[in-house]
Design a protein around this motif. Structure first.
Motif, PDB file in Angstrom:
ATOM      1  N   THR A  20       0.241  35.908  39.859  1.00 10.44           N
ATOM      2  CA  THR A  20      -0.133  37.511  40.238  1.00 10.44           C
ATOM      3  C   THR A  20       0.472  38.555  39.387  1.00 10.44           C
ATOM      4  N   PRO A  21       2.150  38.273  39.249  1.00 12.01           N
ATOM      5  CA  PRO A  21       2.643  39.293  38.820  1.00 12.01           C
ATOM      6  C   PRO A  21       2.192  39.578  37.154  1.00 12.01           C
ATOM      7  N   LEU A  22       1.549  38.344  36.716  1.00 11.64           N
ATOM      8  CA  LEU A  22       1.392  38.514  35.107  1.00 11.64           C
ATOM      9  C   LEU A  22      -0.136  39.114  34.976  1.00 11.64           C
ATOM     10  N   VAL A  53      -8.442  24.303  40.456  1.00  8.33           N
ATOM     11  CA  VAL A  53      -7.890  25.555  40.471  1.00  8.33           C
ATOM     12  C   VAL A  53      -8.574  26.455  39.453  1.00  8.33           C
ATOM     13  N   VAL A  54      -9.357  27.435  39.527  1.00  4.26           N
ATOM     14  CA  VAL A  54      -9.836  28.367  38.497  1.00  4.26           C
ATOM     15  C   VAL A  54      -8.832  29.480  38.344  1.00  4.26           C
ATOM     16  N   VAL A  55      -8.683  29.798  37.212  1.00  2.89           N
ATOM     17  CA  VAL A  55      -7.641  31.147  36.785  1.00  2.89           C
ATOM     18  C   VAL A  55      -8.336  32.023  36.132  1.00  2.89           C
ATOM     19  N   LEU A  56      -8.495  33.277  36.543  1.00  6.24           N
ATOM     20  CA  LEU A  56      -8.884  34.506  36.055  1.00  6.24           C
ATOM     21  C   LEU A  56      -8.107  35.270  35.511  1.00  6.24           C
ATOM     22  N   SER A  57      -8.374  36.123  34.470  1.00  8.55           N
ATOM     23  CA  SER A  57      -7.321  37.328  34.014  1.00  8.55           C
ATOM     24  C   SER A  57      -8.086  38.660  34.502  1.00  8.55           C
ATOM     25  N   THR A  58      -7.254  39.595  35.222  1.00 15.57           N
ATOM     26  CA  THR A  58      -7.807  40.795  35.663  1.00 15.57           C
ATOM     27  C   THR A  58      -7.242  41.746  34.589  1.00 15.57           C
ATOM     28  N   PRO A  59      -7.839  43.155  34.944  1.00 18.23           N
ATOM     29  CA  PRO A  59      -7.707  44.111  33.926  1.00 18.23           C
ATOM     30  C   PRO A  59      -5.840  44.419  33.618  1.00 18.23           C
ATOM     31  N   SER A  60      -4.972  43.901  34.457  1.00 21.40           N
ATOM     32  CA  SER A  60      -3.663  44.394  34.115  1.00 21.40           C
ATOM     33  C   SER A  60      -3.101  43.056  33.443  1.00 21.40           C
ATOM     34  N   MET A  61      -3.643  41.920  32.980  1.00 21.78           N
ATOM     35  CA  MET A  61      -3.118  41.056  32.117  1.00 21.78           C
ATOM     36  C   MET A  61      -2.588  41.598  31.214  1.00 21.78           C
ATOM     37  N   GLU A  63      -1.494  44.279  30.064  1.00 27.44           N
ATOM     38  CA  GLU A  63      -0.079  45.075  29.976  1.00 27.44           C
ATOM     39  C   GLU A  63       0.682  44.175  30.779  1.00 27.44           C
ATOM     40  N   ARG A  64       0.784  43.445  31.523  1.00 30.45           N
ATOM     41  CA  ARG A  64       1.553  42.650  32.293  1.00 30.45           C
ATOM     42  C   ARG A  64       2.076  41.376  31.473  1.00 30.45           C
ATOM     43  N   ALA A  65       0.990  40.897  30.846  1.00 34.80           N
ATOM     44  CA  ALA A  65       1.397  39.683  30.067  1.00 34.80           C
ATOM     45  C   ALA A  65       1.326  39.584  28.586  1.00 34.80           C
ATOM     46  N   PHE A  66       0.328  40.205  28.150  1.00 34.56           N
ATOM     47  CA  PHE A  66       0.007  40.086  26.621  1.00 34.56           C
ATOM     48  C   PHE A  66       0.687  40.874  26.120  1.00 34.56           C
ATOM     49  N   ARG A  67       1.145  42.411  26.144  1.00 36.99           N
ATOM     50  CA  ARG A  67       2.008  43.499  25.819  1.00 36.99           C
ATOM     51  C   ARG A  67       3.410  42.678  25.551  1.00 36.99           C
ATOM     52  N   PRO A  68       3.968  42.323  26.709  1.00 44.54           N
ATOM     53  CA  PRO A  68       5.303  41.621  26.782  1.00 44.54           C
ATOM     54  C   PRO A  68       5.043  40.347  25.684  1.00 44.54           C
ATOM     55  N   PHE A  69       4.304  39.605  25.764  1.00 42.60           N
ATOM     56  CA  PHE A  69       4.263  38.536  24.950  1.00 42.60           C
ATOM     57  C   PHE A  69       4.260  38.891  23.481  1.00 42.60           C
ATOM     58  N   GLN A  84      -3.100  32.250  22.892  1.00 38.79           N
ATOM     59  CA  GLN A  84      -1.741  31.696  23.150  1.00 38.79           C
ATOM     60  C   GLN A  84      -0.744  32.257  24.099  1.00 38.79           C
ATOM     61  N   CYS A  85      -1.316  33.520  24.379  1.00 39.77           N
ATOM     62  CA  CYS A  85      -0.471  34.355  25.416  1.00 39.77           C
ATOM     63  C   CYS A  85      -0.870  33.320  26.705  1.00 39.77           C
ATOM     64  N   ILE A  86      -1.978  33.300  27.014  1.00 41.55           N
ATOM     65  CA  ILE A  86      -2.563  32.621  28.200  1.00 41.55           C
ATOM     66  C   ILE A  86      -2.240  31.316  28.420  1.00 41.55           C
ATOM     67  N   ARG A  87      -2.162  30.470  27.260  1.00 38.55           N
ATOM     68  CA  ARG A  87      -1.682  29.296  27.294  1.00 38.55           C
ATOM     69  C   ARG A  87      -0.115  29.306  27.812  1.00 38.55           C
ATOM     70  N   HIS A  88       0.498  30.370  27.064  1.00 35.94           N
ATOM     71  CA  HIS A  88       1.969  30.277  27.394  1.00 35.94           C
ATOM     72  C   HIS A  88       2.083  30.291  28.995  1.00 35.94           C
ATOM     73  N   CYS A  89       1.636  31.396  29.476  1.00 37.12           N
ATOM     74  CA  CYS A  89       1.673  32.024  30.871  1.00 37.12           C
ATOM     75  C   CYS A  89       1.402  30.873  31.774  1.00 37.12           C
ATOM     76  N   ILE A  90       0.187  30.021  31.473  1.00 40.42           N
ATOM     77  CA  ILE A  90      -0.152  29.100  32.385  1.00 40.42           C
ATOM     78  C   ILE A  90       0.482  27.675  32.379  1.00 40.42           C
TER      79      ILE A  90
END
Ligand code: GSH
Length: 243
Positions: A20-22, A53-61, A63-69, A84-90
């Motif tokens: 969620t924080p990502l 479990v299905v995983v969705l990205s919300t609008p804040s992904m 700024e919260r995950a991709f920009r830091p990545f 790559q970013c999504i694979r890394h996070c999950i």
């Protein structure tokens, strides 16, 4: 049965704590719910009680995950920074939350050797109660004749401003009575609005107006829109500009 009953809310809780924080959301469901709405050639090869479990990205992904990545320098020279970013996070989340446990992760962009997707993302989101998958069959009398019309998921909070990213399957984990299926919110209930939604998605998807078929609590930032509107081959130049 796939094995002893699992603590679904515990699994959901640890996934939420990390993802969620990502800017992700997670929705548990039973494989049987998914297989029940598909022909057998599309079934996932697990027993009906298996936890997924299905995983969705919300609008804040973005700024919260991709920009830091990007800032971590992890994707210099790669062609698929978002994937790559999504694979890394999950994958980091799964290995930290469930060490030594078998969890099969499939991503939305992965295909089988026969070129079929590894899972039908929109079907998974619908049966999990995350986002209603509006299809031609949801319109009683339609005006489209022989045209092929693709369906689209709409999220009750984010409208079309989200994406379905991954499926986690816990093959050893059988779900008990704890998890009951709930339909996704029918946020586009009228026939007229459903026709409008499918027309926007099929005929004008590039203008993104289908995403605003319902008022969204959060939408993609201007920077994120610019990024996704830029053809993938030109995004590296954009990233260089952003520095
Ligand atoms: N494979 C490329 C990458 O990993 O950078 C492109 C990824 C990409 O642009 N994916 C689209 C996306 O995330 C299609 S799923 N769009 C967000 C959206 O449509 O909401």
């Amino acid at each position: 049965m796939a094995g002893p009953c699992v603590d679904v809310s515990g699994i959901r809780g640890v996934l939420c704590d990390t993802l969620t924080p990502l800017g992700f959301e997670v929705y548990p469901f039973k494989i049987g719910w998914y297989n029940a709405v598909l022909s057998s050639s599309l079934h996932l090869p697990y027993s009906d009680d298996t936890l997924a479990v299905v995983v969705l990205s919300t609008p804040s992904m973005f700024e919260r995950a991709f920009r830091p990545f990007l800032e971590s320098g992890s994707c210099v020279g790669v062609n698929d920074p978002i994937d790559q970013c999504i694979r890394h996070c999950i994958s980091t989340c799964v290995s930290q939350c469930f060490p030594g446990q078998e969890v099969n992760v499939s991503y939305d962009y992965e295909v089988l050797p026969n070129r079929k997707p590894k899972f039908l993302a929109q079907t998974a989101a619908h049966v999990a109660g995350a986002a209603y998958y509006y299809q031609r069959a949801d319109v009683a009398v339609d005006p489209w004749g022989e045209k092929k019309m693709f369906g689209v998921c709409i999220h009750p909070k984010f409208g079309g401003w989200f994406a379905i990213r991954a499926l986690l399957v816990f093959p050893g984990a059988a779900v008990g009575e704890e998890l009951q299926q709930r339909p996704p919110p029918d946020c586009v209930p009228s026939q007229e609005a459903r026709v409008e939604l499918l027309e926007r998605f099929n005929f004008r998807w590039q203008d993104w107006s289908y995403r605003d078929i319902v008022p969204a609590a959060e939408r993609y930032s201007q920077e994120q829109r610019t990024y996704f509107s830029t053809p993938p081959g030109q995004r590296a130049a954009l990233l260089r500009q952003w520095g």
